[in-house]
Design an enzyme around this catalytic site. Structure first.
Site, short mmCIF file in Angstrom:
data_model
loop_
_atom_site.label_atom_id
_atom_site.label_comp_id
_atom_site.label_asym_id
_atom_site.label_seq_id
_atom_site.Cartn_x
_atom_site.Cartn_y
_atom_site.Cartn_z
N THR A 59 0.81 -1.22 0.00
CA THR A 59 0.00 0.00 0.00
C THR A 59 0.84 1.27 0.00
OG1 THR A 59 -0.16 -0.15 2.42
CG2 THR A 59 -1.96 -1.11 1.13
N LYS A 60 2.12 1.15 0.29
CA LYS A 60 3.02 2.31 0.22
C LYS A 60 4.43 1.82 -0.02
CE LYS A 60 4.41 6.62 2.49
NZ LYS A 60 4.23 7.53 3.64
N LEU A 68 7.03 0.00 2.19
CA LEU A 68 6.99 0.72 3.46
C LEU A 68 5.80 0.29 4.31
CD1 LEU A 68 7.93 4.34 2.33
CD2 LEU A 68 9.39 2.69 3.51
N SER A 69 4.73 -0.14 3.65
CA SER A 69 3.55 -0.59 4.37
C SER A 69 2.75 -1.52 3.47
CB SER A 69 2.68 0.59 4.81
OG SER A 69 1.62 0.16 5.64
N CYS A 70 2.07 -2.48 4.08
CA CYS A 70 1.31 -3.44 3.28
C CYS A 70 0.27 -4.13 4.15
CB CYS A 70 2.24 -4.47 2.64
SG CYS A 70 2.99 -5.61 3.83
#
Length: 404
Positions: A59-60, A68-70
C-alpha cells in the site's frame, strides 16, 4: 465477469480455506474472525482477487521500490493470531497499523469488553488505517501516530502486544506496558534471520513458547544490523549484528580464494524446509551471519549458497563458509558447505556438523529468553537439558538462545 463466483464473500471463504489448509487459523475464533472481516475494504485500490489472494498487498512504497507498508499475507496473519491467543476482554497493542485490517481482526477477537490500540510512525499509514476501520464499524479502535518503539503508555497495561513490522530490538517500554503473564508476538530479527516469536512474560523475562519463519517490512529507526559486500563487483553481501566482530574489509576478496567443499550426507526433499539449521546454529555459534548473493555471482559460480538471497554463513577474521546444496540424483538434495580462506575448511566442517545435529530432530526449536539490557548473566535461567547457549547483545535488550 461472474459476480457470484468472484464475490468478496466467496473469495474470502476460499482465502480462509487456504489458510486452514496451510495449517493456520487453528483457533475457531481466529477462523471465524477471518471469515467475517472484509479484507477488501482495507485495500480499496487492489482488485477483489488480490485482496483475498495469499499475497501481501503493498500500500506504500519507497522511492527505490521497497515496501513501506502493506496488508500482510493472510497465512502469516493467521499464524501470528494463533500465536497471540487473544481472549475476550483483552487489552491489545499493535505496533504497525498497516491498512487497519489486523486491528479489525483483533477488535473482533477481544470483543466489546476489550480494547485495541494500533500505532504507526507514518501519518499517511495511520490515516489509511483509520479510514478502513471507520468504514467497517471499528471506530472504537484507537489509532495513534507515533514511533512504535515508544508503544502507547496511555492505554497500558496490555494483555497482548503484537508487532506487524519486523523488529531487531525491544525497548524498555514493552516491559513497562506488557502485563504480568501477558503475551507478545514479534517478527524478531537476529543473525540475519526473522522469526515470528511468541513470548510470555515471566517477571523481567520474555520466554518463547513458539516461533515460525516469516518476513516483514522492518521497523524504522532500529540500526542494530550491519551489512557489507565482500567482492569487487558488490554482488555478495553479508549481514550481521552489532555485537559481532565481523569485518568485511578483512573478508574482501575471500571468495577468490580456493573453495573448501564439505558435504553432510543429510538430504532434503523438494518441499522440505531446512531453515532450522540456521535457527539452531544461531544458538551454538557466535560467528553466524547471513549471506545474500546476486544472480550474476551465482551464474559465475563465484558464490553459490543454498538459497541465494538468504543463507546462513559463518565468518571469522579473513575466512568464511556458507550453507550449500547439490542434487543427490534421486529427487532429493544433499546439504553441505563451501568455505574460503585460512579457516574455510574448519568453518565448512562446522556447518556440516550443525546440519547433522539438526537432522537428528528437525522439529526441535531452541528456547529464547529476552531480558532488558543490563540484566546480569546470573539472572539468566537455563533448563537442565540445555547443551549450548548464546547471548546476543542488542541495544536495549539481551537475547538468550539455548539449544538442547
Amino acid at each position: 465477469m461472474n459476480t457470484i463466483t468472484n464475490s468478496p464473500e466467496t473469495l474470502r471463504a476460499a482465502m480462509v480455506d487456504n489458510v486452514k489448509a496451510a495449517g493456520h487459523a487453528t483457533s475457531p475464533a481466529v477462523e471465524q474472525t477471518m471469515r467475517s472481516v472484509p479484507r477488501h475494504k482495507f485495500v480499496p485500490e487492489a482488485s477483489i482477487e488480490d485482496a483475498y489472494a495469499d499475497i501481501a498487498v503493498i500500500t506504500k512504497s519507497a522511492s527505490d521500490g521497497s515496501a513501506l507498508s502493506c496488508a500482510s499475507v493472510p497465512t502469516i496473519v493467521a499464524m501470528m493470531l494463533d500465536q497471540l491467543q487473544v481472549q475476550p476482554g483483552n487489552r491489545i497493542l499493535e505496533i504497525g497499523a498497516g491498512t487497519g485490517y489486523n486491528a479489525a481482526l483483533l477488535a473482533q477477537l477481544t470483543g466489546p469488553g476489550g480494547a485495541v490500540t494500533t500505532v504507526d510512525i507514518d501519518a499517511e499509514v495511520t490515516a489509511g488505517a483509520r479510514r478502513g476501520l471507520d468504514a467497517t464499524g471499528n471506530e472504537h479502535v484507537d489509532v495513534i501516530t507515533r514511533d512504535g518503539s515508544l508503544a502507547a503508555a496511555e492505554n497500558a497495561p496490555y494483555d497482548r502486544i503484537i508487532f506487524t513490522v519486523g523488529a531487531w530490538d525491544l525497548t524498555p517500554e514493552f516491559w513497562q506496558q506488557l502485563a504480568p503473564g501477558g503475551r507478545l508476538v514479534v517478527p524478531l530479527r537476529w543473525r540475519g534471520q526473522t522469526r515470528s516469536v511468541a513470548f510470555v512474560r515471566d517477571g523481567d523475562a520474555l520466554v518463547s513458547d513458539s516461533m515460525d519463519l516469516c518476513g516483514f517490512v522492518p521497523m524504522l529507526g532500529q540500526e542494530g544490523e550491519r551489512s557489507g559486500t565482500i567482492d569487487t563487483g558488490d554482488l555478495v553481501t553479508l549481514f550481521w549484528d552489532i555485537d559481532q566482530t565481523i569485518d568485511t574489509e578483512k573478508l574482501s576478496g575471500v571468495l577468490d580464494q580456493p573453495k573448501e567443499v564439505a558435504w553432510s550426507g543429510v538430504t532434503v526433499g523438494p518441499y522440505d524446509s531446512f531453515d532450522g539449521i540456521w535457527l539452531r546454529i544461531s544458538g551454538t555459534d557466535s560467528r553466524t551471519c547471513r549471506i545474500a548473493t546476486d544472480k550474476a555471482a551465482v551464474e559465475a559460480k563465484l558464490c553459490t549458497p543454498a538459497i541465494a538471497v538468504r543463507s546462513p554463513a559463518l565468518a571469522e577474521d579473513d575466512s568464511l563458509a556458507y550453507l550449500a546444496i547439490r542434487k543427490a540424483g534421486d529427487g532429493t538434495h544433499e546439504l553441505g558447505a563451501i568455505g574460503h580462506g585460512p579457516y574455510g575448511h574448519a568453518l565448512a566442517g562446522q556447518l556440516c556438523d550443525e546440519t547433522k545435529a539438526w537432522n537428528k530432530d528437525r522439529e526441535a526449536l531452541p528456547a529464547l529468553r529476552l531480558y532488558p539490557a543490563g540484566t546480569p548473566n546470573s539472572a539468566f535461567k537455563f533448563d537442565s537439558d540445555i547443551f549450548f547457549g548464546q547471548v546476543i547483545e542488542k541495544t536495549t535488550s539481551r537475547l538468550m538462545i539455548s539449544v538442547s
